[in-house]
Design a protein around this motif. Structure first.
Motif, PDB file in Angstrom:
ATOM      1  N   PHE A  38       0.845  -1.160   0.000  1.00 17.89           N
ATOM      2  CA  PHE A  38       0.000   0.000   0.000  1.00 17.89           C
ATOM      3  C   PHE A  38       0.894   1.226   0.000  1.00 17.89           C
ATOM      4  N   THR A  39       0.675   2.195  -0.827  1.00 13.86           N
ATOM      5  CA  THR A  39       1.498   3.403  -0.752  1.00 13.86           C
ATOM      6  C   THR A  39       0.722   4.588  -1.307  1.00 13.86           C
ATOM      7  N   ASN A  40       1.402   5.667  -1.648  1.00 22.11           N
ATOM      8  CA  ASN A  40       0.716   6.830  -2.207  1.00 22.11           C
ATOM      9  C   ASN A  40       1.618   7.534  -3.227  1.00 22.11           C
ATOM     10  N   HIS A  41       1.067   8.545  -3.896  1.00 24.67           N
ATOM     11  CA  HIS A  41       1.736   9.149  -5.051  1.00 24.67           C
ATOM     12  C   HIS A  41       2.822  10.173  -4.716  1.00 24.67           C
ATOM     13  N   GLN A  69      12.720   8.255  -5.764  1.00 29.03           N
ATOM     14  CA  GLN A  69      13.667   8.144  -6.886  1.00 29.03           C
ATOM     15  C   GLN A  69      14.371   9.480  -7.067  1.00 29.03           C
ATOM     16  N   ASP A 109      -1.648   6.662   6.589  1.00 28.73           N
ATOM     17  CA  ASP A 109      -2.497   6.768   7.782  1.00 28.73           C
ATOM     18  C   ASP A 109      -2.937   5.388   8.233  1.00 28.73           C
ATOM     19  N   TYR A 110      -3.021   4.488   7.275  1.00 26.81           N
ATOM     20  CA  TYR A 110      -3.510   3.136   7.552  1.00 26.81           C
ATOM     21  C   TYR A 110      -2.507   2.112   7.041  1.00 26.81           C
ATOM     22  N   ALA A 155      -2.934  17.661   2.293  1.00 29.16           N
ATOM     23  CA  ALA A 155      -3.307  17.467   0.883  1.00 29.16           C
ATOM     24  C   ALA A 155      -4.815  17.332   0.862  1.00 29.16           C
ATOM     25  N   GLU A 156      -5.478  18.291   0.246  1.00 30.33           N
ATOM     26  CA  GLU A 156      -6.938  18.304   0.274  1.00 30.33           C
ATOM     27  C   GLU A 156      -7.491  18.457  -1.135  1.00 30.33           C
ATOM     28  N   THR A 157      -8.685  17.904  -1.343  1.00 30.97           N
ATOM     29  CA  THR A 157      -9.333  18.085  -2.645  1.00 30.97           C
ATOM     30  C   THR A 157     -10.393  19.187  -2.588  1.00 30.97           C
ATOM     31  N   ASN A 158     -10.823  19.567  -1.385  1.00 37.57           N
ATOM     32  CA  ASN A 158     -11.871  20.583  -1.262  1.00 37.57           C
ATOM     33  C   ASN A 158     -11.783  21.295   0.092  1.00 37.57           C
ATOM     34  N   TYR A 163     -10.061  22.968   6.088  1.00 37.60           N
ATOM     35  CA  TYR A 163      -9.411  21.762   6.606  1.00 37.60           C
ATOM     36  C   TYR A 163      -7.983  22.057   7.093  1.00 37.60           C
ATOM     37  N   LYS A 171      -3.499  19.714  15.613  1.00 38.28           N
ATOM     38  CA  LYS A 171      -2.193  19.082  15.786  1.00 38.28           C
ATOM     39  C   LYS A 171      -1.189  20.011  16.453  1.00 38.28           C
ATOM     40  N   ILE A 181      -4.878  18.970  -4.060  1.00 32.62           N
ATOM     41  CA  ILE A 181      -4.608  17.794  -4.900  1.00 32.62           C
ATOM     42  C   ILE A 181      -5.753  17.509  -5.873  1.00 32.62           C
ATOM     43  N   PHE A 188       1.879  16.191  -6.078  1.00 28.40           N
ATOM     44  CA  PHE A 188       2.641  14.955  -5.976  1.00 28.40           C
ATOM     45  C   PHE A 188       3.817  14.721  -6.929  1.00 28.40           C
TER      46      PHE A 188
END
Lengths: 232, 232
Positions: A38-41, A69, A109-110, A155-158, A163, A171, A181, A188
């Motif tokens: 599992f990973t992300n961009h 990379q 996160d997971y 990183a938010e879309t809206n 947020y 935090k 994003i 990314f």
């Protein structure tokens, strides 16, 4: 020529001289089994640009990097990690001696609850994967911090600002950099970015599209001014 | 020198001249949301080595490649794909005109059932992710094939020969290459490999540790001999 470069570097103001800065970058990888993960961009480019900029401004820089990379940044200590757990340990271990911590990494996160040491055998039909929360590095730092200037990324879309402000409060951050994003052209994997910066002291700035190096430069201007303001 | 290289290439036997070969390579990426995805440790090196070897042996080569960090192979047509679904389409569309298909890609068997277009919001506590099976490319090819020589790969941690033979039968393959992924020193990210090859005609060969280019060379020797034997 070389002499000119040395001269320029010597003439470069070094407002972060004597400061220790830790920056996290890149994604993490969380195993499902020996093959799958599992990973992300996240490409790590923003974090690496920040590390380069911090070094240029005179800081002692530690870069805690997930698998990316990218070429190493000259003069910067790199700590390589793979999982969210490893990143947590690497950052917490070094937090006390830092003056600033910037969490640019996109930490998972997971993670799969039961990673297995063999390869999962295929079955017909659907599969349910149980995920559990990883430890929240930024939240832990926010709870532990005494003198450190702490910067998070979102990183938010809206509802970016909403947020972002919420995360900054929750935090206990000093500043937060919000990436949109939902905008396909930036973020990314890109060499460019366009962000919003919010500070605890109430600033809100939009940094227009620029190279990640330019954005890093402008971010440090804001952080340094804000940090100096706070200590006055 | 250059003349010598040309001479060698001209003297190189080209048993695959006039043949069309399609090779798949690399992992696929399956989105969970706009940021997160599911993938695997395949580097694509074995598939790219096979493409290079097939080209050298005179074949017209199409390489259907998932996202990898490798240089393109000169003289080989590359079709870039990201997801298992895209790989399925790219391979099926081109299957009819091929003489040989080698499926070296590590295609995701499962993908998240409902990929979302926003970023998944974190919640406290665990999360259950529903996965569904992707279409089985190799099985489909095994059902469709008439004249094509079809080669699969298997990555196993235990009972290599048993699972390899089972997969060969079940998917109607002509040959299968079995990787021992329990062996940390070889496979996925490595430049070297060590494999077992099983053919429908009953051959079983262990190819000892060698560069992926060497392994590719030996594999084609086996496939070509087996393919010629079959048509006699």
């Amino acid at each position: 020529n070389i002499l000119k470069v040395i001269e320029q570097n010597e003439n470069q103001p070094q407002p972060l001289k004597g400061k220790r800065i830790l920056i996290t970058a890149g994604p993490t990888k969380e195993s499902v089994d020996v093959v799958r993960y599992f990973t992300n961009h996240s490409s790590g480019k923003m974090g690496y640009a920040l590390a380069q900029e911090a070094k240029k401004l005179g800081a002692s820089v530690t870069l805690v990097s997930g698998p990316v990379q990218l070429d190493p940044v000259p003069g910067v200590e790199v700590v390589q990690v793979t999982t969210a757990d490893e990143m947590y340990e690497a950052v917490i271990d070094r937090f006390e001696e830092q003056d600033m911590v910037i969490k640019a990494a996109a930490v998972a996160d997971y993670r799969p609850k039961d990673a297995i040491n063999q390869k999962l055998k295929k079955k017909d039909g659907p599969l349910v994967l149980e995920l559990e929360r990883t430890k929240d590095i930024l939240k832990t730092l926010g709870e532990k911090k005494d003198h450190q200037y702490l910067v998070g990324f979102a990183a938010e879309t809206n509802d970016l600002i909403h947020y972002g402000r919420q995360k900054l409060e929750k935090k206990n951050l000093d500043a937060i950099v919000v990436n949109d994003i939902g905008n396909q052209h930036i973020g990314f994997q890109s060499d460019e970015n366009e962000v919003h910066v919010l500070t605890r002291s109430g600033q809100e700035k939009a940094l227009p599209l620029g190279s990640k190096q330019d954005i890093a430069n402008q971010l440090f201007e804001i952080f340094i001014e804000d940090m100096m303001g706070e200590t006055n």
